[in-house]
Design an enzyme around this catalytic site. Structure first.
Site, PDB file in Angstrom:
ATOM      1  N   ASP A 159      39.381  31.186  10.210  1.00  0.00           N
ATOM      2  CA  ASP A 159      38.831  32.287  11.008  1.00  0.00           C
ATOM      3  C   ASP A 159      38.445  31.791  12.403  1.00  0.00           C
ATOM      4  OD1 ASP A 159      38.837  33.957   8.594  1.00  0.00           O
ATOM      5  OD2 ASP A 159      37.209  32.661   7.963  1.00  0.00           O
ATOM      6  N   HIS A 187      33.576  34.415   4.314  1.00  0.00           N
ATOM      7  CA  HIS A 187      35.017  34.434   4.597  1.00  0.00           C
ATOM      8  C   HIS A 187      35.587  35.700   3.970  1.00  0.00           C
ATOM      9  CE1 HIS A 187      39.114  33.260   5.225  1.00  0.00           C
ATOM     10  NE2 HIS A 187      39.368  33.312   3.943  1.00  0.00           N
TER      11      HIS A 187
END
Length: 334
Positions: A159, A187
């Protein structure tokens, strides 16, 4: 050349591992001088596929690779490990509730945590990749009470890299010119990609990302959504989940644990929230900005948090708290 280190990759017959193993074995992660033994764990039905992976690793003729051990047994896989990269998990199938996914994964990570506790070195570093990564990581840590909680982390580097790359693309610079983006929280699609503290090098001058981009509505809107939903976008396009980029992120994450972060830079990692100064509840694996030195991470402290960020950080913490409560219920019965 020193003593070889023992590196475990689980889900080793899967597609992330297929991209990951070569990079590890050729020295991209632990350095060009560090010999290693690769231990590859997967479930019994995947053992023939794993044999093929072993053959390929042998055929790469890599000077650092001392031995490859394929196995479906935890007592073999977790023995004397220096590092465990837990990629394998139960994937979400169509029609499956997140709760069902959690239940299946609690069982896996409870078992692997117990195996780490019993067989691995107490200094082992454990990186959880398999989703839901934050909660799986927490369960593994809780199931390995003799290993310090700080030794467990989960992957939010993908990410982080996605956020860096989006900023770089928008400004027409290299991803290397962007630093100190932050991924806060889970996440999942509630994660918060934060560029309030990020810097970008534009024509030799370092400026804040907000100042460089001059488009607040993009930074607070499409940018965040793109990073949050990038995994789903890849699946939609490729009909398979991110593997090459996930493997690269795992390499970045583990290399930073091993060698430390560059001076003046921080990275995002899911770590135990105990003792944080950002108002995130204790006993969660939550993604924070960290710096790493001597294989030990520390929170980046003292970053001012505005109201927009606060709301996003609390939202993802709430999701993690709920996930944890569900998982802990399953843990007692697993």
């Amino acid at each position: 050349m020193g003593e070889p280190i023992r590196v475990l990759v689980t889900g080793a017959a899967g597609q992330i591992a297929y991209s990951l193993l070569y990079s590890i074995a050729k020295g991209d992660v632990f350095g060009k001088e560090q010999p290693l033994v690769l231990v590859l764990l997967d479930i019994t039905p995947m053992m023939t596929v794993l044999e093929g992976v072993v053959m390929e690793l042998q055929d790469c003729a890599l000077p650092l690779l001392r031995e490859v051990i394929p196995t479906d047994k935890e007592e073999v896989a977790f023995k004397d490990l220096d590092i465990a990269i837990l990629v394998g998990s139960m994937p979400r199938r169509e029609g499956m509730e997140r709760k069902d996914l959690l239940k299946a994964n609690v069982k896996i990570f409870k078992s692997q945590g117990a195996a780490l506790d019993k067989y691995a070195k107490k200094t082992v570093k454990v990186v959880v990749v398999g989703n839901p990564a934050n909660t799986n990581c927490l369960i593994a840590s809780k199931s390995a009470p003799s290993i310090p909680k700080e030794n467990f982390s989960c992957l939010t580097r993908l990410d982080h890299n996605r956020a860096k790359s989006q900023i770089a693309l928008k400004l027409g610079v290299s991803a290397n010119d962007v630093k100190n983006v932050i991924i806060w929280g889970n996440h999942s699609s509630t994660q918060y990609p934060d560029v309030n503290h990020a810097k970008v090098n534009v024509k030799g001058k370092e400026v804040g990302v907000y100042e460089a981009i001059k488009d607040d509505s993009w930074l607070k809107g499409d940018f965040i959504l793109t990073v949050q939903q990038r995994g789903a976008a890849v699946i939609k396009a490729r009909k398979l989940s991110s593997a090459m980029s996930a493997a690269k992120a795992i390499c970045d994450h583990v290399r930073d644990i091993w060698f430390g972060t560059p001076v003046g830079e921080f990275v995002s990692m899911g770590v135990i929230s105990d003792g944080n100064s950002y108002g995130v509840p204790e006993d969660l694996i939550y993604s924070f900005p960290v710096v790493i030195k001597d294989k030990t991470w520390k929170f980046v402290e003292g970053l001012p948090i505005n109201d927009f960020s606060r709301e996003k950080m609390d939202l993802t913490a709430k999701e993690l708290t709920e996930e944890k409560e569900t998982a802990v219920e399953f843990l007692s019965s697993a």
